[in-house]
Structure formats: C-alpha cells, structure tokens
Design a protein around this motif. Structure first.
Motif, PDB file in Angstrom:
ATOM      1  N   VAL A  22       0.847  -1.190   0.000  1.00 45.01           N
ATOM      2  CA  VAL A  22       0.000   0.000   0.000  1.00 45.01           C
ATOM      3  C   VAL A  22       0.885   1.244   0.000  1.00 45.01           C
ATOM      4  O   VAL A  22       0.688   2.168  -0.797  1.00 45.01           O
ATOM      5  CB  VAL A  22      -0.953   0.008   1.216  1.00 45.01           C
ATOM      6  CG1 VAL A  22      -1.643   1.367   1.366  1.00 45.01           C
ATOM      7  CG2 VAL A  22      -1.989  -1.110   1.093  1.00 45.01           C
ATOM      8  N   ASN A  23       1.877   1.258   0.894  1.00 49.51           N
ATOM      9  CA  ASN A  23       2.781   2.417   0.991  1.00 49.51           C
ATOM     10  C   ASN A  23       3.549   2.664  -0.303  1.00 49.51           C
ATOM     11  O   ASN A  23       3.890   3.804  -0.616  1.00 49.51           O
ATOM     12  CB  ASN A  23       3.763   2.233   2.149  1.00 49.51           C
ATOM     13  CG  ASN A  23       3.063   2.235   3.495  1.00 49.51           C
ATOM     14  OD1 ASN A  23       1.932   2.698   3.627  1.00 49.51           O
ATOM     15  ND2 ASN A  23       3.722   1.690   4.501  1.00 49.51           N
ATOM     16  N   ALA A  24       3.806   1.597  -1.064  1.00 50.85           N
ATOM     17  CA  ALA A  24       4.511   1.735  -2.339  1.00 50.85           C
ATOM     18  C   ALA A  24       3.565   2.091  -3.489  1.00 50.85           C
ATOM     19  O   ALA A  24       4.012   2.280  -4.620  1.00 50.85           O
ATOM     20  CB  ALA A  24       5.245   0.427  -2.669  1.00 50.85           C
ATOM     21  N   GLY A  25       2.251   2.179  -3.211  1.00 54.15           N
ATOM     22  CA  GLY A  25       1.281   2.536  -4.242  1.00 54.15           C
ATOM     23  C   GLY A  25       0.811   1.367  -5.098  1.00 54.15           C
ATOM     24  O   GLY A  25       0.121   1.562  -6.092  1.00 54.15           O
ATOM     25  N   PHE A  26       1.143   0.154  -4.712  1.00 53.46           N
ATOM     26  CA  PHE A  26       0.751  -1.022  -5.496  1.00 53.46           C
ATOM     27  C   PHE A  26      -0.715  -1.370  -5.270  1.00 53.46           C
ATOM     28  O   PHE A  26      -1.412  -1.753  -6.202  1.00 53.46           O
ATOM     29  CB  PHE A  26       1.646  -2.212  -5.113  1.00 53.46           C
ATOM     30  CG  PHE A  26       1.448  -3.422  -5.977  1.00 53.46           C
ATOM     31  CD1 PHE A  26       2.114  -3.547  -7.186  1.00 53.46           C
ATOM     32  CD2 PHE A  26       0.597  -4.445  -5.583  1.00 53.46           C
ATOM     33  CE1 PHE A  26       1.941  -4.662  -7.987  1.00 53.46           C
ATOM     34  CE2 PHE A  26       0.416  -5.565  -6.374  1.00 53.46           C
ATOM     35  CZ  PHE A  26       1.089  -5.675  -7.579  1.00 53.46           C
ATOM     36  N   TYR A  27      -1.189  -1.267  -4.030  1.00 56.07           N
ATOM     37  CA  TYR A  27      -2.589  -1.528  -3.670  1.00 56.07           C
ATOM     38  C   TYR A  27      -3.182  -0.283  -3.033  1.00 56.07           C
ATOM     39  O   TYR A  27      -2.486   0.415  -2.296  1.00 56.07           O
ATOM     40  CB  TYR A  27      -2.697  -2.636  -2.611  1.00 56.07           C
ATOM     41  CG  TYR A  27      -2.347  -4.030  -3.041  1.00 56.07           C
ATOM     42  CD1 TYR A  27      -3.109  -4.724  -3.970  1.00 56.07           C
ATOM     43  CD2 TYR A  27      -1.262  -4.685  -2.470  1.00 56.07           C
ATOM     44  CE1 TYR A  27      -2.790  -6.022  -4.327  1.00 56.07           C
ATOM     45  CE2 TYR A  27      -0.931  -5.985  -2.825  1.00 56.07           C
ATOM     46  CZ  TYR A  27      -1.709  -6.650  -3.754  1.00 56.07           C
ATOM     47  OH  TYR A  27      -1.381  -7.932  -4.096  1.00 56.07           O
ATOM     48  N   PRO A  28      -4.490  -0.060  -3.247  1.00 52.66           N
ATOM     49  CA  PRO A  28      -5.167   0.964  -2.441  1.00 52.66           C
ATOM     50  C   PRO A  28      -5.432   0.386  -1.044  1.00 52.66           C
ATOM     51  O   PRO A  28      -5.534  -0.837  -0.874  1.00 52.66           O
ATOM     52  CB  PRO A  28      -6.482   1.206  -3.194  1.00 52.66           C
ATOM     53  CG  PRO A  28      -6.740  -0.055  -3.938  1.00 52.66           C
ATOM     54  CD  PRO A  28      -5.375  -0.640  -4.264  1.00 52.66           C
ATOM     55  N   GLU A  29      -5.532   1.238  -0.060  1.00 56.33           N
ATOM     56  CA  GLU A  29      -5.766   0.799   1.326  1.00 56.33           C
ATOM     57  C   GLU A  29      -7.017  -0.070   1.441  1.00 56.33           C
ATOM     58  O   GLU A  29      -7.058  -1.014   2.216  1.00 56.33           O
ATOM     59  CB  GLU A  29      -5.897   2.029   2.241  1.00 56.33           C
ATOM     60  CG  GLU A  29      -6.034   1.705   3.708  1.00 56.33           C
ATOM     61  CD  GLU A  29      -4.710   1.363   4.377  1.00 56.33           C
ATOM     62  OE1 GLU A  29      -4.746   0.627   5.380  1.00 56.33           O
ATOM     63  OE2 GLU A  29      -3.659   1.818   3.910  1.00 56.33           O
ATOM     64  N   ASN A  30      -8.054   0.228   0.656  1.00 50.79           N
ATOM     65  CA  ASN A  30      -9.320  -0.513   0.730  1.00 50.79           C
ATOM     66  C   ASN A  30      -9.382  -1.666  -0.269  1.00 50.79           C
ATOM     67  O   ASN A  30     -10.452  -2.140  -0.613  1.00 50.79           O
ATOM     68  CB  ASN A  30     -10.495   0.435   0.499  1.00 50.79           C
ATOM     69  CG  ASN A  30     -10.532   0.975  -0.922  1.00 50.79           C
ATOM     70  OD1 ASN A  30      -9.537   0.884  -1.667  1.00 50.79           O
ATOM     71  ND2 ASN A  30     -11.654   1.546  -1.316  1.00 50.79           N
TER      72      ASN A  30
END
Length: 177
Positions: A155-163
């Motif tokens: 998530v922090n790397a922008g690969f997945y959204p938090e949700n």
C-alpha cells in the motif's frame, strides 16, 4: 512412495506455502511470530534471499522469495528456517513413530509447496493471493488490518489501495492448503 521432484532454476522467484504439521486450531506461528522473524533473518545472513511478499497465518504461511543470481537452493533455506524456528519452541508436541525414529520435531509438515513465478501476471496473481489469504480464512475483514503481512508495504509503495480487499475478489488458485 511419491517421487517429489522439484525444479531448481538459479536466481528465480518462487511462491511457497509452508504448513504446520497440526493445522486445525493451532496458532503456533502467531504465538511465536518473533521467533519466526528471527529464523528468517538468521538464515538470510548465510543464505541470502529477498522476501518479495509474505503472510503468516496461525498454522501456515505463504511467501514469495527471490534467490540470488546463480543460487537455486530454496530447499536448504526452508529446512534451516523450519529447524531454527523449531529449536525456539518448547518440546511437547506429539510425534509419530517415523519422526521419533528420525529425531525430528513434529512442528512442521515435512514438505512445502513451491511454484516458480513465470512472469509478471503470475507474480501479481500470487501477490493478490498472499494478501487476500487472511480475509479468505476469516481472520480479518480487510487485508490492511492483518498485522502479519507485507500488504501495508505494498500500500505504501502505491501497489494496492488501502481498501483493496473491499473490492470484489474471487481467487480460484489452489496453493496446497
């Protein structure tokens, strides 16, 4: 007897499933998570590997590891990780006669499931499977809430959204569970 053949390709990336010998109702891996982390760190010092992604559940774990160029020996790494972890656990588990005869502990299943990551799409499918696993097993409603996973790093790397896990997922891949 089954003939387990593994392929060994130097410098490859692999998906693994590693299970406790007794799975139902056990949460040994979570109860001893620091011991498990320490085992990975200790083995990695002498036998380098990169953890691409990981999820640890009560009774099994899934991870994607990359080996250094020219190195294909993931079996030794798993043997060392499992042995080091086991040494940190008080004895007391029930042992089969074959394990007793070999001087083995009864903590881990002897074997593990491996899959060579073939391409980027294969990698993404396995990343999704790893991070969805705590939700699949009913341990959490959101992948972001499971503390024993690399999900937040992605998530922090922008690969997945938090949700991410609130989206509609239907994974049909059987990874030896």
């Amino acid at each position: 007897m089954t003939d387990y053949r593994r392929i060994y390709i130097p410098g490859s990336t692999w998906f693994f499933t590693v299970n406790l010998a007794k799975r139902k109702g056990h949460q040994l891996l979570l109860d001893h998570i620091e011991n498990l982390r320490g085992s990975f760190i200790k083995v990695r010092k002498d036998h380098p590997f990169k953890i691409i992604a990981i999820v640890v559940l009560p009774d099994h774990l899934h991870c994607i590891l990359s080996l250094p160029e020219g190195d294909s020996d993931f079996s030794t790494r798993w043997g060392l990780i499992k042995a080091d972890f086991s040494r940190g656990i008080a004895k007391g588990e029930s042992l089969s006669s074959s394990r007793n005869k070999r001087g083995e502990r009864g903590i881990w299943q002897r074997r593990f499931w491996d899959h060579l990551i073939r391409d980027e799409n294969d990698l993404y499918a396995h990343l999704d499977y790893i991070h969805w696993n705590p939700v699949k097993h009913g341990l959490t409603k959101n992948a972001a809430d499971w503390p024993y996973s690399s999900f937040q790093r992605f998530v922090n790397a922008g690969f997945y959204p938090e949700n991410w896990c609130n989206l509609n997922h239907n994974f049909e891949i059987d990874f030896g569970e």
